[in-house]
Scaffold this motif. Sequence first.
Motif, PDB file in Angstrom:
ATOM      1  N   LEU A   7      -0.149   0.372   7.548  1.00  0.00           N
ATOM      2  CA  LEU A   7       1.237   1.041   6.952  1.00  0.00           C
ATOM      3  C   LEU A   7       1.292   2.347   7.920  1.00  0.00           C
ATOM      4  O   LEU A   7       2.205   2.685   8.215  1.00  0.00           O
ATOM      5  CB  LEU A   7       1.163   1.343   5.553  1.00  0.00           C
ATOM      6  N   LYS A   8       0.380   3.055   8.265  1.00  0.00           N
ATOM      7  CA  LYS A   8       0.173   4.320   8.979  1.00  0.00           C
ATOM      8  C   LYS A   8       0.733   4.075  10.439  1.00  0.00           C
ATOM      9  O   LYS A   8       1.584   4.761  11.030  1.00  0.00           O
ATOM     10  CB  LYS A   8      -1.175   4.902   9.177  1.00  0.00           C
TER      11      LYS A   8
ATOM     12  N   ILE B 296       4.587   3.421  10.208  1.00  0.00           N
ATOM     13  CA  ILE B 296       5.740   4.751   9.819  1.00  0.00           C
ATOM     14  C   ILE B 296       5.602   5.711  11.016  1.00  0.00           C
ATOM     15  O   ILE B 296       4.614   5.833  12.142  1.00  0.00           O
ATOM     16  CB  ILE B 296       4.478   5.723   8.847  1.00  0.00           C
TER      17      ILE B 296
ATOM     18  N   LEU C 292       0.530   6.293   0.599  1.00  0.00           N
ATOM     19  CA  LEU C 292       1.208   7.140   1.631  1.00  0.00           C
ATOM     20  C   LEU C 292       2.572   7.648   1.094  1.00  0.00           C
ATOM     21  O   LEU C 292       2.908   8.775   1.771  1.00  0.00           O
ATOM     22  CB  LEU C 292       1.424   6.289   2.824  1.00  0.00           C
ATOM     23  N   TYR C 293       2.923   7.458   0.029  1.00  0.00           N
ATOM     24  CA  TYR C 293       3.988   7.882  -0.561  1.00  0.00           C
ATOM     25  C   TYR C 293       3.948   8.536  -1.874  1.00  0.00           C
ATOM     26  O   TYR C 293       2.974   7.928  -2.740  1.00  0.00           O
ATOM     27  CB  TYR C 293       5.270   6.966  -0.718  1.00  0.00           C
TER      28      TYR C 293
ATOM     29  N   GLY D  19       0.772  -1.200  -0.158  1.00  0.00           N
ATOM     30  CA  GLY D  19      -0.048  -0.107  -0.047  1.00  0.00           C
ATOM     31  C   GLY D  19       0.778   1.309  -0.017  1.00  0.00           C
ATOM     32  O   GLY D  19       0.328   2.372   0.429  1.00  0.00           O
ATOM     33  N   PHE D  20       2.028   1.135  -0.505  1.00  0.00           N
ATOM     34  CA  PHE D  20       2.898   2.497  -0.537  1.00  0.00           C
ATOM     35  C   PHE D  20       2.252   3.629  -1.052  1.00  0.00           C
ATOM     36  O   PHE D  20       2.468   4.734  -0.936  1.00  0.00           O
ATOM     37  CB  PHE D  20       4.300   2.000  -0.936  1.00  0.00           C
TER      38      PHE D  20
END
Lengths: 118, 150
Positions: free
Chosen positions: B99-100, B103, A99-100, A95-96
Amino acid sequence: MIDFKIHQRDSEDVSVIELKGYLDAHTAPDLETAFQKLITENKFNIVVNCRDLSYISSAGLGVFMAYVEDIRKNKGDIKLTNMTPKVYNVFDLLGFPILYEIYKDEQEAVVRFHEPKK
Amino acid sequence: MNTQTGHKSKRILSRTDHLLEVREFVGDEARAFGFSEEDASNIVLAVDEACTNIIKHAYQYATDKEIEVSIVPQHRSFEIRIFDSGRSFDPSTIRQPDLKEHIGHHKRGGLGVYMMKRLMDKVEYNFHKGKRNEVRLIKFRSNASTVAGR
């Protein structure tokens, strides 16, 4: 044999890191060192050019995740560019792309740093 | 190494500098089995994740332990059996990573197990007291062209 290489180019206010070879649990510490050095030097506008990156595993992905928040807190970012489809698929699996910022071309990413912040 | 049953296996020491060797071994066998380059790459990545987990979690970075990677081609599937003698862990405790959450928290765990599940058709763990731990990674020939769930 050299599994992995990092080359850094600094231009004005953007640092470009070129990755070459295999980014796995063995070589991920090299990328960690590179990010730590950039942070120490207050270089927070970072473009990672993945053109010659042949392979990445979760150990490599973990490095991007570990440092991005520190970098964003300092009004910078890690933007990723020039991925081969094979490498992109691995980033996508986790899922990058949500967020990127991922760009086809290094220059596109560099230009983004010079646009006024929204 | 060729075993008596025709399976091929490779033994490595529990060091990350041997991951490349394992990837080459598994990639060659997957392509020889008939998988596309994309499928072979997915299988290779899943095996890397499994071996990395063993080095980090089962052996806790001890560099003198053994990992055995065995290729067992079946009629309709390609099986990789990975053995270690380290600490076993319960993979059911691993949930889909957020993912959050990862991070900024320097949290790395769980990514490999999740990726193995996505990359392969089946992932099985066999832990029995007094025996070596085993992870089985299975990819079916008929499902060869897509990553599971995509």
